[in-house]
Design a protein around this motif. Structure first.
Motif, PDB file in Angstrom:
ATOM      1  N   ALA A   1       0.834  -1.209   0.000  1.00  0.00           N
ATOM      2  CA  ALA A   1       0.000   0.000   0.000  1.00  0.00           C
ATOM      3  C   ALA A   1       0.864   1.254   0.000  1.00  0.00           C
ATOM      4  O   ALA A   1       0.552   2.246  -0.686  1.00  0.00           O
ATOM      5  N   LYS A   2       1.939   1.253   0.755  1.00  0.00           N
ATOM      6  CA  LYS A   2       2.843   2.391   0.791  1.00  0.00           C
ATOM      7  C   LYS A   2       3.511   2.584  -0.563  1.00  0.00           C
ATOM      8  O   LYS A   2       3.616   3.714  -1.085  1.00  0.00           O
ATOM      9  N   ARG A   3       3.969   1.494  -1.130  1.00  0.00           N
ATOM     10  CA  ARG A   3       4.658   1.570  -2.419  1.00  0.00           C
ATOM     11  C   ARG A   3       3.702   2.023  -3.521  1.00  0.00           C
ATOM     12  O   ARG A   3       4.113   2.657  -4.500  1.00  0.00           O
ATOM     13  N   ALA A   4       2.422   1.707  -3.369  1.00  0.00           N
ATOM     14  CA  ALA A   4       1.446   2.040  -4.414  1.00  0.00           C
ATOM     15  C   ALA A   4       0.945   3.469  -4.323  1.00  0.00           C
ATOM     16  O   ALA A   4       0.104   3.885  -5.119  1.00  0.00           O
ATOM     17  N   GLY A   5       1.437   4.232  -3.343  1.00  0.00           N
ATOM     18  CA  GLY A   5       1.079   5.649  -3.306  1.00  0.00           C
ATOM     19  C   GLY A   5       0.413   6.135  -2.037  1.00  0.00           C
ATOM     20  O   GLY A   5       0.046   7.303  -1.925  1.00  0.00           O
ATOM     21  N   ARG A   6       0.223   5.255  -1.028  1.00  0.00           N
ATOM     22  CA  ARG A   6      -0.381   5.621   0.265  1.00  0.00           C
ATOM     23  C   ARG A   6      -1.879   5.913   0.132  1.00  0.00           C
ATOM     24  O   ARG A   6      -2.445   5.889  -0.950  1.00  0.00           O
ATOM     25  N   ASN A   7      -2.511   6.207   1.270  1.00  0.00           N
ATOM     26  CA  ASN A   7      -3.946   6.474   1.377  1.00  0.00           C
ATOM     27  C   ASN A   7      -4.750   5.395   0.654  1.00  0.00           C
ATOM     28  O   ASN A   7      -5.630   5.686  -0.146  1.00  0.00           O
ATOM     29  N   ARG A   8      -4.437   4.161   0.977  1.00  0.00           N
ATOM     30  CA  ARG A   8      -5.122   3.045   0.344  1.00  0.00           C
ATOM     31  C   ARG A   8      -4.962   1.823   1.241  1.00  0.00           C
ATOM     32  O   ARG A   8      -4.193   1.824   2.197  1.00  0.00           O
ATOM     33  N   TRP A   9      -5.674   0.789   0.898  1.00  0.00           N
ATOM     34  CA  TRP A   9      -5.472  -0.480   1.601  1.00  0.00           C
ATOM     35  C   TRP A   9      -5.159  -1.547   0.576  1.00  0.00           C
ATOM     36  O   TRP A   9      -5.570  -1.474  -0.581  1.00  0.00           O
ATOM     37  N   GLU A  10      -4.362  -2.497   1.010  1.00  0.00           N
ATOM     38  CA  GLU A  10      -4.030  -3.660   0.192  1.00  0.00           C
ATOM     39  C   GLU A  10      -4.303  -4.907   1.020  1.00  0.00           C
ATOM     40  O   GLU A  10      -4.114  -4.911   2.245  1.00  0.00           O
ATOM     41  N   ILE A  11      -4.715  -5.955   0.319  1.00  0.00           N
ATOM     42  CA  ILE A  11      -5.029  -7.200   1.015  1.00  0.00           C
ATOM     43  C   ILE A  11      -3.901  -8.194   0.822  1.00  0.00           C
ATOM     44  O   ILE A  11      -3.187  -8.147  -0.176  1.00  0.00           O
TER      45      ILE A  11
END
Length: 494
Positions: free
Chosen positions: A471-481
């Motif tokens: 999630a951090k690598r993808a740009g933050r302010n998001r969730w990853e499962i």
């Protein structure tokens, strides 16, 4: 309890029975300081504790007596008591109940102790228990005269007779002899009662045993009264009362003073009767005052103990909470999570763990200051509380990292983690941070790693950590499962 208690305990009891209360008190203090760490193979801790409770009671130290009783009873295997130590302990508990007037339960305990002592095949223990039950039966017959009194005296006579045959020379044998004499008088065997009482009186005087001498004088007063030799009866009754007062045995004092008053009434001696009754009232008042004072002390000690317990619980709770946010801390999570995960799995639900990290938090600290950073963490904690259920476990893991353990999701278990993660992400993004940060720094958001799987905190945390990194690598302010699970749509970067 000769042969079953250490020498120091027997010494204190002998001082009491000799009326040497100052010495007994000092010696008893030394016993209490020493504790029961030197328990030997011939006696056990519950027995000694309850014996010391009876000593504390006679010394007027009621709170300590109650504490020792409770500790001794707790140490005893009350479900299936067996052995001489258990017999002694239960017998002394009965004695203490007898002392405070609970004669029904006292008799039951004493009868039980006799049976346990018989089963243990320990003659010394059986002698003690028989003698105590015998005394209880005598006082039951004397204080509540009715159609059962003779039966009580007969039973007491047999108990004392057996006790004498088993006991070795000493205090138990002497007191059993005096009790036997009183039981004989109760069943009308006056001549035998007189001979036995005189023998007990001589033995008691020779051993400086005020308990035995007081009881023997009481028996002789009863005998002389039966013989209508009232002057002599009054003399013996006075001596009996003086002995009871010397050893501060309230139960004996009350009974002996009542008997003395009755004899004085028969002698038309109003002065003596009045004096005896005053001593009865004094004994009764002393008993009430001791009980009231002791109860007050016991209640105060209980209040202090409860307060200390609450403080200890609060301290333990504080150790499991983060002082800044009030959330569970890392230690609390590690302690509570295994139980919650197990119950979630047992209910047929999939356990979910969310690992959150506050985005741009270093900028908050650098540009707005650490105080503002603390307020941001507190606000995030409040948003987590609002968006999660009361049963979910919310934890501040470390720094700007938080953990949410979903333990009873109402959504379908397979979707609960992503649904709650998105709810949290959106709430943090929508929050108005201007009152906290002004326009000095970018408004914080959160990145969330979501994981589900086996009811194991370590595995869930490792999987969520990997998802958080993505999630951090993808740009933050998001969730990853967690990649081992079906991918759900993550929030787009704002």
């Amino acid at each position: 309890m000769v042969g079953h208690l250490p020498a120091h305990d027997r010494h204190v009891r002998l001082l009491l029975d000799s009326g040497r209360f100052a010495e007994a008190n000092a010696a008893f203090d030394e016993l209490i300081k020493a504790g029961t760490s030197d328990v030997g193979e011939h006696w056990n801790r519950p027995t000694v504790l309850v014996h010391r409770a009876s000593v504390a009671w006679r010394l007027g130290r009621i709170p300590l007596a109650l504490e020792l009783i409770a500790e001794g009873w707790t140490d005893l295997d009350v479900d299936r008591p067996e052995g001489p130590a258990a017999a002694h302990t239960i017998s002394m508990l009965g004695y203490l109940l007898e002392t405070i007037g609970h004669r029904g339960p006292a008799l039951e305990l004493m009868a039980l102790s006799v049976q346990i002592a018989r089963d243990s095949d320990d003659q010394a223990a059986l002698a003690h228990c028989l003698s105590r039950e015998g005394n209880a039966r005598v006082f039951r017959a004397v204080t509540r005269p009715d159609e059962t009194s003779r039966a009580q005296f007969e039973l007491a006579r047999d108990l004392f007779d057996e006790s004498q045959g088993l006991a070795k020379p000493g205090q138990v044998k002497r007191s059993a002899l005096a009790g036997f004499a009183r039981a004989l008088a109760g069943v009308g065997e006056t001549a035998a009662a007189e001979r036995t009482a005189l023998e007990a009186l001589a033995l008691g005087r020779g051993a400086d045993d005020w308990f035995t001498t007081a009881e023997a004088n009481w028996v002789l007063a009863v005998v002389r009264r039966e013989q209508n030799r009232l002057e002599e009866a009054r003399t013996f009754a006075s001596r009996a009362l003086e002995g009871a007062e010397t050893i501060r045995d309230t139960m004996l004092m009350m009974q002996f003073s009542l008997d003395l008053a009755a004899i004085c009434e028969e002698l038309s001696d109003p002065v003596g009767e009045s004096a005896a009754l005053r001593r009865t009232v004094a004994a009764s008042s002393t008993a009430v005052e001791v009980l009231q004072e002791g109860l007050g002390q016991a209640l105060e000690q209980r209040r202090v103990a409860v307060q200390a317990q609450r403080m200890a619980v609060a301290a333990r709770e504080a150790a499991l909470r983060d002082p800044l946010t009030g959330l569970t801390n890392r230690l609390g999570l590690e302690r509570r999570a295994p139980v919650l995960l197990e119950s979630t799995a047992a209910a047929g639900r999939v356990p979910w763990l969310l690992l959150l990290d506050v985005d741009w938090f270093k900028d908050v600290n650098d540009l707005a200051g650490h105080t503002a950073g603390d307020v941001v963490l507190q606000e995030v904690a409040n948003l987590l509380r609002r968006e999660c259920r009361a049963d979910d476990l919310i934890c501040r893991w470390a720094g700007d990292e938080f953990v949410v353990l979903l333990v009873d999701a109402s959504e379908e278990s397979r979707d609960a983690g992503p649904i709650v993660a998105e709810r949290i992400r959106a709430a943090v993004q929508r929050h108005d941070w201007r009152l906290v940060l002004g326009r000095l720094t970018k408004a914080p958001t959160v990145s969330i790693g979501v994981a589900a799987g086996p009811a194991n905190l370590e595995h869930l945390f490792a999987a969520a950590d990997i998802a958080l990194y993505r999630a951090k690598r993808a740009g933050r302010n998001r969730w990853e499962i967690d990649g081992d699970r079906p991918t759900a749509d993550s929030s787009t970067t704002s």
